[in-house]
Design an enzyme around this catalytic site. Structure first.
Site, PDB file in Angstrom:
ATOM      1  N   ASP A 100      -0.324   2.321  11.190  1.00  0.00           N
ATOM      2  CA  ASP A 100       0.151   1.737   9.949  1.00  0.00           C
ATOM      3  C   ASP A 100       1.490   2.388   9.637  1.00  0.00           C
ATOM      4  O   ASP A 100       1.607   3.609   9.654  1.00  0.00           O
ATOM      5  CB  ASP A 100      -0.848   2.061   8.830  1.00  0.00           C
ATOM      6  CG  ASP A 100      -1.085   0.883   7.927  1.00  0.00           C
ATOM      7  OD1 ASP A 100      -0.108   0.344   7.403  1.00  0.00           O
ATOM      8  OD2 ASP A 100      -2.255   0.521   7.730  1.00  0.00           O
ATOM      9  N   ASP A 207       3.540  -1.994   6.461  1.00  0.00           N
ATOM     10  CA  ASP A 207       3.091  -2.157   5.081  1.00  0.00           C
ATOM     11  C   ASP A 207       4.177  -2.794   4.199  1.00  0.00           C
ATOM     12  O   ASP A 207       5.338  -2.380   4.245  1.00  0.00           O
ATOM     13  CB  ASP A 207       2.751  -0.761   4.538  1.00  0.00           C
ATOM     14  CG  ASP A 207       1.953  -0.780   3.258  1.00  0.00           C
ATOM     15  OD1 ASP A 207       0.823  -1.286   3.270  1.00  0.00           O
ATOM     16  OD2 ASP A 207       2.468  -0.274   2.230  1.00  0.00           O
ATOM     17  N   GLU A 260       2.938  -6.792   7.044  1.00  0.00           N
ATOM     18  CA  GLU A 260       2.216  -7.260   5.859  1.00  0.00           C
ATOM     19  C   GLU A 260       3.300  -7.718   4.889  1.00  0.00           C
ATOM     20  O   GLU A 260       4.175  -6.933   4.521  1.00  0.00           O
ATOM     21  CB  GLU A 260       1.390  -6.145   5.228  1.00  0.00           C
ATOM     22  CG  GLU A 260       0.584  -6.665   4.043  1.00  0.00           C
ATOM     23  CD  GLU A 260       0.320  -5.635   2.961  1.00  0.00           C
ATOM     24  OE1 GLU A 260      -0.679  -5.768   2.261  1.00  0.00           O
ATOM     25  OE2 GLU A 260       1.139  -4.706   2.813  1.00  0.00           O
ATOM     26  N   HIS A 329      -8.625  -3.920   4.309  1.00  0.00           N
ATOM     27  CA  HIS A 329      -9.074  -2.884   3.384  1.00  0.00           C
ATOM     28  C   HIS A 329      -8.672  -3.176   1.929  1.00  0.00           C
ATOM     29  O   HIS A 329      -8.999  -2.376   1.051  1.00  0.00           O
ATOM     30  CB  HIS A 329      -8.486  -1.547   3.830  1.00  0.00           C
ATOM     31  CG  HIS A 329      -6.982  -1.547   3.765  1.00  0.00           C
ATOM     32  ND1 HIS A 329      -6.215  -2.331   4.600  1.00  0.00           N
ATOM     33  CD2 HIS A 329      -6.119  -0.908   2.937  1.00  0.00           C
ATOM     34  CE1 HIS A 329      -4.932  -2.166   4.295  1.00  0.00           C
ATOM     35  NE2 HIS A 329      -4.847  -1.309   3.294  1.00  0.00           N
ATOM     36  N   ASP A 330      -7.952  -4.250   1.678  1.00  0.00           N
ATOM     37  CA  ASP A 330      -7.546  -4.595   0.308  1.00  0.00           C
ATOM     38  C   ASP A 330      -8.302  -5.804  -0.236  1.00  0.00           C
ATOM     39  O   ASP A 330      -8.091  -6.204  -1.378  1.00  0.00           O
ATOM     40  CB  ASP A 330      -6.054  -4.971   0.262  1.00  0.00           C
ATOM     41  CG  ASP A 330      -5.120  -3.803   0.545  1.00  0.00           C
ATOM     42  OD1 ASP A 330      -5.508  -2.646   0.299  1.00  0.00           O
ATOM     43  OD2 ASP A 330      -4.005  -4.061   1.020  1.00  0.00           O
TER      44      ASP A 330
HETATM   45  O1  ISL Z   1      -4.107  -5.660  -2.446  1.00  0.00           O
HETATM   46  C1  ISL Z   1      -3.287  -6.150  -3.167  1.00  0.00           C
HETATM   47  C2  ISL Z   1      -3.646  -6.723  -4.402  1.00  0.00           C
HETATM   48  O2  ISL Z   1      -4.841  -6.208  -4.767  1.00  0.00           O
HETATM   49  C3  ISL Z   1      -1.909  -6.210  -2.805  1.00  0.00           C
HETATM   50  O3  ISL Z   1      -1.055  -6.411  -3.852  1.00  0.00           O
HETATM   51  C4  ISL Z   1      -1.538  -4.959  -2.093  1.00  0.00           C
HETATM   52  O4  ISL Z   1      -1.273  -3.946  -2.983  1.00  0.00           O
HETATM   53  C5  ISL Z   1      -0.370  -5.291  -1.270  1.00  0.00           C
HETATM   54  O5  ISL Z   1      -0.835  -6.228  -0.355  1.00  0.00           O
HETATM   55  C6  ISL Z   1       0.162  -4.093  -0.555  1.00  0.00           C
HETATM   56  O6  ISL Z   1      -0.816  -3.473   0.194  1.00  0.00           O
HETATM   57  C7  ISL Z   1      -0.432  -2.422   1.008  1.00  0.00           C
HETATM   58  O7  ISL Z   1       0.409  -1.489   0.374  1.00  0.00           O
HETATM   59  C8  ISL Z   1      -0.167  -0.743  -0.698  1.00  0.00           C
HETATM   60  C9  ISL Z   1      -1.526  -0.151  -0.360  1.00  0.00           C
HETATM   61  O8  ISL Z   1      -2.152   0.280  -1.522  1.00  0.00           O
HETATM   62  C10 ISL Z   1      -2.418  -1.154   0.337  1.00  0.00           C
HETATM   63  O9  ISL Z   1      -3.628  -0.573   0.712  1.00  0.00           O
HETATM   64  C11 ISL Z   1      -1.649  -1.696   1.507  1.00  0.00           C
HETATM   65  O10 ISL Z   1      -2.412  -2.555   2.304  1.00  0.00           O
HETATM   66  C12 ISL Z   1       0.804   0.338  -1.022  1.00  0.00           C
HETATM   67  O11 ISL Z   1       1.140   1.047   0.136  1.00  0.00           O
END
Ligand code: ISL
Ligand code: CA
Length: 562
Positions: A100, A207, A260, A329-330
């Site tokens: 990541d 990310d 992402e 994971h989100d």
């Molecule tokens: O999961 C989301 C909404 O609930 C998204 O807005 C998410 O925050 C966004 O996709 C970004 O995600 C990534 O970056 C974030 C981290 O918290 C997430 O786990 C990651 O996947 C910040 O680094």
């Protein structure tokens, strides 16, 4: 078709969220030795790439997405020797690893940020600092440099007493955004990429990679959930950085990137992954997971299968290559989101396999998230103390401010909390679900005795068995991997599409409803011999297709091949 047979198009990716995957030392936190101990399981499943969520040193304000040292492993996950062993052990099993890459922000405890707090430091320009508006701090949002709001539903500006200015953070205040107008920052990132690629890493999941470059810090003009977005979403400067990283570093290695990308539309996505422009190889968009969501992913609306088919049609036909995923994971667990999670139950089983069939019959590189392959469900939270995710807590606070009643807040939080996907993997029916002998860092779903890896491994026709067979089926079929995607139609919960290559056609019928549904509405009758039927085990038969396809049982899926 161009560019077929690239290993990252052929292989299936498996996402590991390390802290919840496998604990090896009883501290309740998954770790790298734990991952090594499960590599044989993953090899048996047939996956060819692991995406490892962050294992770097981190104060853990956002579960490792706040990195304080990109070149070391956090002690809770192990050591750099463990990491080297993981790369070597995976290689022995022909599994590649991607890391990541979290570079929109670092942790505020990163050495660069600590130095940056000094106005005269050469690191000052590594981050985005601004004086208070009107020169005076302390007037709440009025003093803040602009009207932007954060992804985590808090202020984007944090005042730093030491230097008398604010710094920008699009996420948590412990995640200050880097300044990509500073070429030194880009050079630092190149060094990090080389460090990991030289270790044998096969690429990166990048990310929030389409928001790293901020063109301006002016107020956002559009109102809505994220004012200011027009100054940082998919900017020209962002494209230039991706091209530079690719040209100077990534292209010198045999690797790939998946970005992402937040809030991208199809045109932006095309620009980001156009093979000629050389930026990303593929990307994650979210639209297919939001067909039952309003403006924000927290507010539900009715699911419509037609909408789902329309979204997939747009992206499948619009992009040269897709990253196909249903969970990460989100996101909530897909069987709880678009299927049925009443466990044990025939509809749980059937909808989990239907979703597996959906994933493996789309065009693109499939990404499985740990636990998806056994049909893990959302967590049955009973109170907010069981939820650890910072986003959920911020959301709750925000909703409270808007006087949203407690029962509704709880309902929405339960359905959307990122912790739904973060509970430990259910390996067995033993105490601790085979995940840990200690106290798990986040609750284990109470259904682990019914849903676990060990029991499904023993059982032919289990969800796990489906995933194994689907992975093998895709590996052996050029049509599934590279065939063109064409929608056939959708009505009453059914969606139908086909994949064609040369004179071979695969037809897929999926019933996303609790009721049996007829297929008479389809303009084209499904033809071919039956390959898969989700109401039984995977079938390879020539049974009478007419009888089989006229009506689909609730959550039944059929795949025919001609
Ligand atoms: O999961 C989301 C909404 O609930 C998204 O807005 C998410 O925050 C966004 O996709 C970004 O995600 C990534 O970056 C974030 C981290 O918290 C997430 O786990 C990651 O996947 C910040 O680094
Ligand atoms: Ca551990």
């Amino acid at each position: 078709m161009q560019n077929t047979n690239l290993w990252w198009k052929e292989r299936v990716v498996y996402q590991i969220y390390p802290r919840s995957f496998q604990d090896s030392n009883g501290d309740g936190i998954g770790d790298i030795p734990g991952i090594i101990s499960r590599l044989d399981e993953l090899a048996a499943l047939g996956i060819g790439i692991i995406w490892l969520s962050p294992v770097y040193r981190s104060p853990d304000a956002d579960n490792g997405y706040d990195i304080s040292d990109y070149r070391s492993i956090d002690p809770r996950f192990g050591t750099m020797d463990d990491m080297d062993a993981l790369i070597a052990e995976a290689r022995k099993r022909d599994i590649k690893i991607i890391m990541d890459l979290v570079i929109n922000h670092t942790s505020d405890e990163h050495e660069w940020f600590q130095k940056s707090r000094d106005k005269n430091s050469p690191y000052r320009d590594y981050y985005i600092w601004q004086p208070p508006k009107g020169g005076v701090h302390g007037q709440g949002r009025k003093s803040q440099p602009n009207n932007w709001t954060s992804f985590f539903m808090e202020d984007v500006w944090e005042f730093d007493e030491q230097s008398g200015e604010y710094y920008l953070h699009l996420f948590h205040k412990k995640q200050p955004d880097l300044n990509y107008k500073n070429p030194k920052v880009i050079e630092e990132i190149k060094g990090i990429l080389r460090f990991w690629l030289d270790k044998g890493i096969a690429g990166f999941r990048c990310d929030v990679i389409n928001i790293i470059y901020k063109t301006s810090l002016a107020d956002g003009k559009q109102r809505g959930i994220l004012p200011g977005m027009e100054w940082y979403k998919s900017q020209e400067g962002n494209h230039a950085i991706l091209q530079e990283l690719r040209r100077d570093v990534l292209d010198k290695y045999d690797c790939f990137t998946v970005g992402e990308t937040v809030m991208v539309d199809l045109d932006e996505a095309k620009a980001l992954c156009d093979t000629g422009r050389k930026e990303l190889d593929m990307l994650f968009y979210f639209e297919h997971l939001e067909v039952d969501r309003r403006i924000s992913r927290f507010i539900p609306k009715k699911f419509k299968a037609e909408k789902l088919l329309a979204v997939f049609t747009k992206w499948q036909q619009g992009l040269e290559w897709n990253a196909v995923y249903l969970e990460n994971h989100d996101q909530p667990r897909i069987v709880s989101h678009y299927g049925v999670d009443e466990v044990p139950g025939i509809l749980w089983f059937r909808s989990a396999t239907l979703l597996a069939i959906l994933e493996f019959t789309l065009r693109g590189t499939p990404f499985i998230y740990q636990g998806q392959e056994i049909g893990m469900t959302n967590f049955d939270f009973t109170s907010l103390d069981q939820v650890k995710d910072v986003e959920s807590h911020n959301l709750n606070r925000l909703m409270k401010r808007y006087h949203i009643p407690a029962f509704l807040r709880w309902k929405w939080l339960k359905a959307s909390s990122r912790d739904n996907a973060r509970t430990p993997v259910q390996w067995s029916a033993e105490d601790g679900a085979g995940f840990t002998t200690g106290t798990p860092w986040l609750g284990i779903n109470r259904n682990y005795k019914r849903i676990n890896y060990a029991s499904q491994k023993k059982c032919r026709g289990s969800i796990l068995d489906y995933y194994k067979k689907l992975i093998a089926l895709r590996a052996g079929s050029e049509t599934l991997k590279y065939g063109e995607f064409k929608p056939i139609g959708s009505k009453g919960g059914i969606i139908a599409y086909e994949r064609t290559l040369g004179d071979e056609t695969w037809t897929v019928l999926l019933n996303f409803s609790r009721k049996p549904a007829g297929t008479a509405f389809l303009e084209k009758t499904a033809t071919g011999s039956l390959l898969i039927r989700s109401s039984s085990t995977i079938a390879f038969s020539n049974a009478d297709r007419k009888e089989l396809t006229e009506t689909l049982l609730p959550y039944e899926a059929l795949v025919l091949k001609e």
